[in-house]
Design an enzyme around this catalytic site. Structure first.
Site, mmCIF file in Angstrom:
data_model
loop_
_atom_site.group_PDB
_atom_site.id
_atom_site.type_symbol
_atom_site.label_atom_id
_atom_site.label_comp_id
_atom_site.label_asym_id
_atom_site.label_seq_id
_atom_site.Cartn_x
_atom_site.Cartn_y
_atom_site.Cartn_z
ATOM 1 N N ILE A 92 39.475 99.246 -19.033
ATOM 2 C CA ILE A 92 38.733 98.034 -18.698
ATOM 3 C C ILE A 92 39.549 96.760 -18.901
ATOM 4 O O ILE A 92 39.023 95.665 -18.740
ATOM 5 C CB ILE A 92 37.417 97.941 -19.487
ATOM 6 C CG1 ILE A 92 37.671 97.825 -20.993
ATOM 7 C CG2 ILE A 92 36.511 99.112 -19.194
ATOM 8 C CD1 ILE A 92 36.420 97.505 -21.777
ATOM 9 N N LYS A 152 25.774 93.526 -29.671
ATOM 10 C CA LYS A 152 26.167 92.510 -30.633
ATOM 11 C C LYS A 152 27.498 92.932 -31.285
ATOM 12 O O LYS A 152 27.829 94.127 -31.242
ATOM 13 C CB LYS A 152 25.076 92.308 -31.686
ATOM 14 C CG LYS A 152 25.005 93.390 -32.762
ATOM 15 C CD LYS A 152 24.027 93.004 -33.829
ATOM 16 C CE LYS A 152 24.098 93.945 -34.996
ATOM 17 N NZ LYS A 152 25.232 93.743 -35.897
ATOM 18 N N HIS A 182 19.117 96.324 -31.163
ATOM 19 C CA HIS A 182 18.306 97.542 -31.213
ATOM 20 C C HIS A 182 17.080 97.395 -32.102
ATOM 21 O O HIS A 182 16.113 98.145 -31.962
ATOM 22 C CB HIS A 182 19.161 98.735 -31.676
ATOM 23 C CG HIS A 182 19.567 98.686 -33.106
ATOM 24 N ND1 HIS A 182 20.682 98.007 -33.537
ATOM 25 C CD2 HIS A 182 19.004 99.226 -34.212
ATOM 26 C CE1 HIS A 182 20.793 98.134 -34.847
ATOM 27 N NE2 HIS A 182 19.796 98.868 -35.280
ATOM 28 N N GLU A 220 20.010 97.756 -47.137
ATOM 29 C CA GLU A 220 20.751 98.981 -46.839
ATOM 30 C C GLU A 220 21.273 99.577 -48.141
ATOM 31 O O GLU A 220 21.783 98.851 -48.999
ATOM 32 C CB GLU A 220 21.919 98.689 -45.895
ATOM 33 C CG GLU A 220 21.490 98.191 -44.526
ATOM 34 C CD GLU A 220 22.687 97.931 -43.623
ATOM 35 O OE1 GLU A 220 22.907 98.726 -42.699
ATOM 36 O OE2 GLU A 220 23.394 96.936 -43.850
ATOM 37 N N HIS A 244 19.536 90.154 -36.342
ATOM 38 C CA HIS A 244 18.349 90.919 -36.728
ATOM 39 C C HIS A 244 17.285 90.067 -37.419
ATOM 40 O O HIS A 244 16.111 90.064 -37.029
ATOM 41 C CB HIS A 244 18.732 92.070 -37.656
ATOM 42 C CG HIS A 244 19.693 93.049 -37.061
ATOM 43 N ND1 HIS A 244 19.723 93.347 -35.714
ATOM 44 C CD2 HIS A 244 20.669 93.806 -37.617
ATOM 45 C CE1 HIS A 244 20.661 94.243 -35.484
ATOM 46 N NE2 HIS A 244 21.248 94.533 -36.623
#
Length: 488
Positions: A92, A152, A182, A220, A244
């Site tokens: 690409i 992102k 997502h 997390e 987010h």
């Protein structure tokens, strides 16, 4: 596949040999195929520098899809699905390879066809790849729609986001660009719309008159591991807040659009960002807190003495009629007590304590807890009488688990987002002005944290809810964090 009257679609995945493709994208498309939700004749074309044949790529994807979808995978379904899967070697960074790809797609499709291009590549390649796509005519919509999905991070600050938007708009119009997060594909986040705007019991209370504050936490358990090369130059604000957490805040705080239309939904989200009170001067020390987990400096690839934050808490105000004076607390960190994403609506305490002192403890105010992941559902906390007592109260709760309400379990977020992109519904994707406004809120905090006036970097032990100073910070405001791992 269904909807025979729909124009066929081709989904082109750049970076086809990468982890995201095998772990998320192909499993999501396979599940959509099994559910008969993809338009009839949909093709999936993978593009990367690896030298695969169609069959080699299909066989490799069959193994990984079975690994990631053990409960749903069947050999017969895969045999049917993989007939629609193709592979095209290509670089690409080379203009000639895009021209050759265009010729290949035209030959494969044979007639008018919609296309979705998914950039599952390194963010540093976005700008050049999209420029070369435009030069090769891959954005032209003469024979069908052309949409591009961009992962992102979208820029690393306001200036880079503006430059990237400007560059992309030279090849694609805004209506063709789908910036993906997502989190917005998760059922619980989408259910926020239904919770607020399809019910009469919540919306009248969803304002400054009844809500004391809002907490949004993305915690997390994991440490950064081998991601130091990315993470130490990014930090928690770029990694989690600009995208987010601000997305979750926008959906929580937005006004109802006139109808569920992509542009109208995004108009209301943007209004929230316009209303966020800018920080200046002493605000950065008063309304922000940063931390770093013990052991971060020993992670492989982290520079000695790094001041990169792995934990942050922000106090933001949305200065409009609905939310004036209501603080929004945004919190995220690595190496936390558990993995959870949750939104806590903390209601005000009753204006008058009815029950005599000594017969009951001070009742806790009502809370609505929206669990985004991993236990997707709702918890409503309220006061009730303890049975067989004079007038003692206790906190009780109603629980609702989304997984129990729908057949087939909870879909992965990418299923919804990929389907929306194919159908041209941009409601859950970020618009250019939204991205830039988000950076305009986060950039000043990043700059303040990198200055001589930066607030202290508090060290915290892994496995906790961040620095003890974060708890003290909330206690100083006569509030407390909802430090509860999801149990619904």
């Amino acid at each position: 596949m269904v909807r025979d009257n729909d124009m066929a679609s081709t989904i082109v995945i750049f970076g086809a040999s990468g982890d995201l493709t095998s772990r998320k994208l192909i499993p999501a498309l396979f599940r959509l195929f099994q559910k008969k939700r993809l338009p009839e004749g949909t093709r999936i074309v993978g593009v990367s520098r690896s030298d695969f044949s169609d069959d080699q790529w299909r066989n490799q994807l069959g193994e990984t899809t079975e690994k990631f979808l053990p409960a749903s995978f069947t050999a017969e379904d895969w045999k049917q699905f993989c007939q629609h899967v193709y592979y095209r070697p290509g670089d690409i960074t080379k203009a000639d390879d895009f021209v050759a790809l265009g010729d290949y797609l035209n030959e494969l499709e044979g007639t008018a066809c919609d296309r979705v291009y998914y950039l599952s590549t390194s963010p540093r390649l976005y700008e050049s790849a999209i420029t070369l796509m435009g030069q090769a005519g891959l954005a032209d919509e003469a024979t069908g729609t052309r949409r591009v999905i961009i992962e992102k991070p979208f820029g690393t600050d306001l200036a880079s986001a503006e430059a990237l938007n400007c560059s992309i708009h030279k090849s694609f119009n805004e209506h063709q660009i789908y910036r993906i997060d997502h989190y917005l594909g998760k059922e619980t986040v989408q259910n926020l719309f239904a919770l607020r705007f399809a019910n009469t019991i919540f919306e009248p209370l969803w304002n400054r008159n009844y809500i004391d504050h809002v907490q949004i936490t993305v915690a997390e358990e994991v440490v950064i591991g081998r991601r130091a090369g990315y993470y130490d130059t990014s930090g928690i604000l770029r990694d989690m807040f600009q995208n987010h957490l601000l997305q979750l805040m926008m959906i929580t705080a937005m006004e109802a659009p006139a109808r569920y239309d992509a542009n109208l939904v995004r108009d209301e989200k943007v209004k929230v960002l316009h209303s966020v009170r800018p920080m200046s001067g002493a605000d950065f020390a008063k309304n922000t807190l940063r931390g770093q987990y013990q052991g971060y400096l020993q992670e492989d690839g982290v520079p000695a003495g790094s001041q990169t934050a792995t934990f942050a808490a922000l106090k933001l105000y949305i200065d409009n009629w609905r939310w004036k004076g209501v603080p929004f607390y945004l919190r995220s960190g690595k190496a936390m007590s558990c993995r959870t994403t949750q939104i806590v609506i903390q209601f005000r305490s009753p204006p008058h304590l009815l029950f005599p002192s000594g017969k009951t403890r001070t009742p806790e105010a009502n809370q609505l807890v929206i669990q985004v992941q991993p236990a997707e559902g709702l918890q409503l906390y309220f006061q009730s009488k303890v049975p067989d007592t004079e007038m003692k109260t206790r906190t009780s709760h109603f629980d609702f688990l989304f997984q129990e309400a729908g057949p087939g379990g909870m879909p992965d977020a990418y299923q919804r987002l990929l389907m929306d992109a194919v159908n041209g519904d941009a409601s859950l994707f970020a618009r250019s002005d939204e991205v830039e406004l988000a950076w305009s809120i986060i950039d000043p905090i990043i700059n303040a944290w990198g200055s001589a006036a930066a607030p202290d970097l508090h060290v915290y032990e892994p496995g906790l809810w961040g620095p003890t100073e974060s708890t003290e910070w909330m206690q100083g405001q006569k509030r407390s964090w909802f430090d509860v791992c999801p149990v619904i």
